[in-house]
Design a protein around this motif. Structure first.
Motif, PDB file in Angstrom:
ATOM      1  N   MET A   1      37.485  49.690  56.730  1.00 36.74           N
ATOM      2  CA  MET A   1      37.600  49.225  55.019  1.00 36.74           C
ATOM      3  C   MET A   1      38.422  50.087  54.481  1.00 36.74           C
ATOM      4  SD  MET A   1      35.128  52.001  52.121  1.00 36.74           S
ATOM      5  CE  MET A   1      35.173  52.920  53.701  1.00 36.74           C
ATOM      6  N   LYS A   2      38.678  48.539  54.149  1.00 39.58           N
ATOM      7  CA  LYS A   2      40.685  49.063  53.145  1.00 39.58           C
ATOM      8  C   LYS A   2      40.342  50.335  51.951  1.00 39.58           C
ATOM      9  CE  LYS A   2      42.051  44.902  53.459  1.00 39.58           C
ATOM     10  NZ  LYS A   2      42.824  43.623  53.321  1.00 39.58           N
ATOM     11  N   GLN A   3      41.062  51.324  51.649  1.00 36.87           N
ATOM     12  CA  GLN A   3      41.385  51.906  50.674  1.00 36.87           C
ATOM     13  C   GLN A   3      42.302  51.477  49.524  1.00 36.87           C
ATOM     14  OE1 GLN A   3      40.499  55.449  51.981  1.00 36.87           O
ATOM     15  NE2 GLN A   3      39.752  54.740  53.047  1.00 36.87           N
ATOM     16  N   ALA A   4      41.293  52.000  48.263  1.00 35.74           N
ATOM     17  CA  ALA A   4      42.120  51.822  47.286  1.00 35.74           C
ATOM     18  C   ALA A   4      43.370  53.105  46.792  1.00 35.74           C
ATOM     19  CB  ALA A   4      41.316  51.767  46.126  1.00 35.74           C
ATOM     20  N   ALA A   5      44.354  51.841  46.309  1.00 37.91           N
ATOM     21  CA  ALA A   5      45.233  52.663  45.941  1.00 37.91           C
ATOM     22  C   ALA A   5      45.097  53.950  44.804  1.00 37.91           C
ATOM     23  CB  ALA A   5      46.837  52.188  44.969  1.00 37.91           C
ATOM     24  N   ARG A   6      46.050  54.955  44.662  1.00 41.41           N
ATOM     25  CA  ARG A   6      45.633  55.972  44.240  1.00 41.41           C
ATOM     26  C   ARG A   6      46.168  55.971  42.701  1.00 41.41           C
ATOM     27  NH1 ARG A   6      41.943  59.753  46.588  1.00 41.41           N
ATOM     28  NH2 ARG A   6      41.885  59.420  48.729  1.00 41.41           N
ATOM     29  N   GLU A   7      46.611  55.487  41.772  1.00 43.36           N
ATOM     30  CA  GLU A   7      47.928  54.828  40.809  1.00 43.36           C
ATOM     31  C   GLU A   7      47.881  53.179  40.605  1.00 43.36           C
ATOM     32  OE1 GLU A   7      50.665  57.691  40.300  1.00 43.36           O
ATOM     33  OE2 GLU A   7      49.237  59.343  40.153  1.00 43.36           O
ATOM     34  N   LEU A   8      47.351  52.886  39.942  1.00 45.07           N
ATOM     35  CA  LEU A   8      47.903  51.398  39.230  1.00 45.07           C
ATOM     36  C   LEU A   8      47.743  51.707  37.641  1.00 45.07           C
ATOM     37  CD1 LEU A   8      44.417  50.136  40.906  1.00 45.07           C
ATOM     38  CD2 LEU A   8      46.452  49.630  41.671  1.00 45.07           C
ATOM     39  N   GLU A   9      47.874  50.535  37.885  1.00 39.63           N
ATOM     40  CA  GLU A   9      48.462  50.250  35.878  1.00 39.63           C
ATOM     41  C   GLU A   9      48.588  49.012  35.314  1.00 39.63           C
ATOM     42  OE1 GLU A   9      53.436  50.458  35.150  1.00 39.63           O
ATOM     43  OE2 GLU A   9      52.216  52.654  35.710  1.00 39.63           O
ATOM     44  N   THR A  10      48.443  48.540  34.343  1.00 41.01           N
ATOM     45  CA  THR A  10      48.471  47.031  33.465  1.00 41.01           C
ATOM     46  C   THR A  10      49.536  47.175  32.299  1.00 41.01           C
ATOM     47  OG1 THR A  10      46.665  47.859  32.164  1.00 41.01           O
ATOM     48  CG2 THR A  10      45.878  47.129  34.086  1.00 41.01           C
ATOM     49  N   GLU A  11      50.388  45.940  31.637  1.00 42.32           N
ATOM     50  CA  GLU A  11      51.029  46.270  30.052  1.00 42.32           C
ATOM     51  C   GLU A  11      50.365  47.683  29.296  1.00 42.32           C
ATOM     52  OE1 GLU A  11      51.960  44.242  26.878  1.00 42.32           O
ATOM     53  OE2 GLU A  11      51.564  42.962  28.493  1.00 42.32           O
ATOM     54  N   ARG A  12      49.452  48.030  28.831  1.00 40.23           N
ATOM     55  CA  ARG A  12      49.285  49.199  28.109  1.00 40.23           C
ATOM     56  C   ARG A  12      48.706  50.437  29.152  1.00 40.23           C
ATOM     57  NH1 ARG A  12      45.873  47.027  23.673  1.00 40.23           N
ATOM     58  NH2 ARG A  12      44.490  46.539  25.297  1.00 40.23           N
TER      59      ARG A  12
ATOM     60  N   LEU B   1      41.151  45.219  37.612  1.00 38.85           N
ATOM     61  CA  LEU B   1      40.376  45.885  38.985  1.00 38.85           C
ATOM     62  C   LEU B   1      39.580  44.988  39.805  1.00 38.85           C
ATOM     63  CD1 LEU B   1      39.372  49.804  37.800  1.00 38.85           C
ATOM     64  CD2 LEU B   1      41.445  48.835  39.522  1.00 38.85           C
ATOM     65  N   LEU B   2      39.071  43.501  39.222  1.00 35.84           N
ATOM     66  CA  LEU B   2      38.700  43.319  39.253  1.00 35.84           C
ATOM     67  C   LEU B   2      39.318  42.233  40.124  1.00 35.84           C
ATOM     68  CD1 LEU B   2      35.310  41.517  40.016  1.00 35.84           C
ATOM     69  CD2 LEU B   2      36.452  39.752  37.648  1.00 35.84           C
ATOM     70  N   ARG B   3      39.773  41.154  39.631  1.00 33.86           N
ATOM     71  CA  ARG B   3      41.409  41.221  40.551  1.00 33.86           C
ATOM     72  C   ARG B   3      41.689  42.359  41.601  1.00 33.86           C
ATOM     73  NH1 ARG B   3      43.828  39.762  36.135  1.00 33.86           N
ATOM     74  NH2 ARG B   3      45.205  41.411  36.384  1.00 33.86           N
ATOM     75  N   TYR B   4      41.545  43.142  41.959  1.00 33.88           N
ATOM     76  CA  TYR B   4      42.031  44.620  42.626  1.00 33.88           C
ATOM     77  C   TYR B   4      40.721  44.183  43.788  1.00 33.88           C
ATOM     78  CZ  TYR B   4      43.738  48.237  44.954  1.00 33.88           C
ATOM     79  OH  TYR B   4      45.002  49.657  45.809  1.00 33.88           O
ATOM     80  N   ALA B   5      39.810  44.569  43.639  1.00 34.39           N
ATOM     81  CA  ALA B   5      38.691  44.229  44.078  1.00 34.39           C
ATOM     82  C   ALA B   5      38.549  42.827  44.997  1.00 34.39           C
ATOM     83  CB  ALA B   5      37.391  44.460  43.174  1.00 34.39           C
ATOM     84  N   PHE B   6      39.142  42.105  44.540  1.00 29.25           N
ATOM     85  CA  PHE B   6      39.134  40.787  45.392  1.00 29.25           C
ATOM     86  C   PHE B   6      40.505  40.704  46.611  1.00 29.25           C
ATOM     87  CE2 PHE B   6      35.813  38.434  42.221  1.00 29.25           C
ATOM     88  CZ  PHE B   6      34.431  39.166  42.091  1.00 29.25           C
ATOM     89  N   ASP B   7      41.224  41.028  45.600  1.00 30.05           N
ATOM     90  CA  ASP B   7      42.134  40.793  46.032  1.00 30.05           C
ATOM     91  C   ASP B   7      43.072  41.452  47.202  1.00 30.05           C
ATOM     92  OD1 ASP B   7      42.678  38.467  45.494  1.00 30.05           O
ATOM     93  OD2 ASP B   7      44.141  38.887  43.338  1.00 30.05           O
TER      94      ASP B   7
ATOM     95  N   ARG C   1      33.891  35.918  44.625  1.00 33.99           N
ATOM     96  CA  ARG C   1      35.128  35.740  44.540  1.00 33.99           C
ATOM     97  C   ARG C   1      35.679  34.592  44.703  1.00 33.99           C
ATOM     98  NH1 ARG C   1      39.378  38.720  49.143  1.00 33.99           N
ATOM     99  NH2 ARG C   1      37.149  37.940  50.557  1.00 33.99           N
ATOM    100  N   THR C   2      36.507  33.813  44.043  1.00 33.66           N
ATOM    101  CA  THR C   2      36.678  32.371  43.999  1.00 33.66           C
ATOM    102  C   THR C   2      37.698  32.221  45.035  1.00 33.66           C
ATOM    103  OG1 THR C   2      37.989  32.705  41.845  1.00 33.66           O
ATOM    104  CG2 THR C   2      35.456  31.702  41.351  1.00 33.66           C
TER     105      THR C   2
END
Length: 170
Positions: free
Chosen positions: A1-12, A116-122, A169-170
């Protein structure tokens, strides 16, 4: 199972782990029926708010992903929480979001959930993501629809009926 990054960001927005210093804000959210109406249906006293926050943190240790604290980059204010859950008895791998009432109507839920949806898929290699949303929660239903999620069914979780929105996922 892949681990999620502990920190992420968007523009705002900045996504980070919840920490003890967040508890006074988290406690206020849990005591506010406008926040809790669709995520449990009742307010939580401080000891239960602490357990709730601890549960979110524990999910990271057990699953390698969970809910993030969401900060507004420009101010550093904690504006909500967004992330993933999939505990035993849950209907599937869920993307959920809660933005504090005073920070709603800024597009934060959509911005955070879309990333986060993109993150879940990618990054987490998920084939399917759901969101459990109370039928009366029109703002969250609109966010799910903006993400491309569609109603797939219904479920009762902890005695509360939810619509299950989902997307592949598409």
């Amino acid at each position: 199972m892949k681990q999620a990054a502990r920190e992420l960001e968007t523009e705002r927005l900045r996504f980070r782990q919840l920490r003890e210093s967040d508890f006074p804000t988290y406690e206020k959210w849990c005591a506010n029926i406008d926040v809790m109406r669709y995520i449990g249906g009742k307010t939580l006293e401080p000891v239960l708010a602490w357990r709730h926050m601890s549960n979110l943190l524990g999910h990271w240790s057990l699953r390698g992903y969970g809910y993030y604290a969401v900060e507004e980059k420009s101010s550093g204010l904690l504006v909500g929480r967004v992330g993933f859950t999939n505990q035993p008895g849950w209907p599937g791998f869920e993307l959920g979001w809660t933005i504090a009432p005073e920070h709603q109507r800024n597009g934060y839920a959509t911005e955070a959930a879309r990333m986060l949806l993109r993150y879940a898929f990618d990054e987490l290699d998920r084939e399917h993501v759901i969101s459990c949303i109370h039928a009366d929660n029109t703002p969250s239903r609109k966010v799910a629809e903006k993400l491309g999620e569609r109603i797939e069914g219904e479920a009762v979780v902890l005695d509360i009926p939810y619509l299950i929105y989902g997307i592949n996922r598409t």
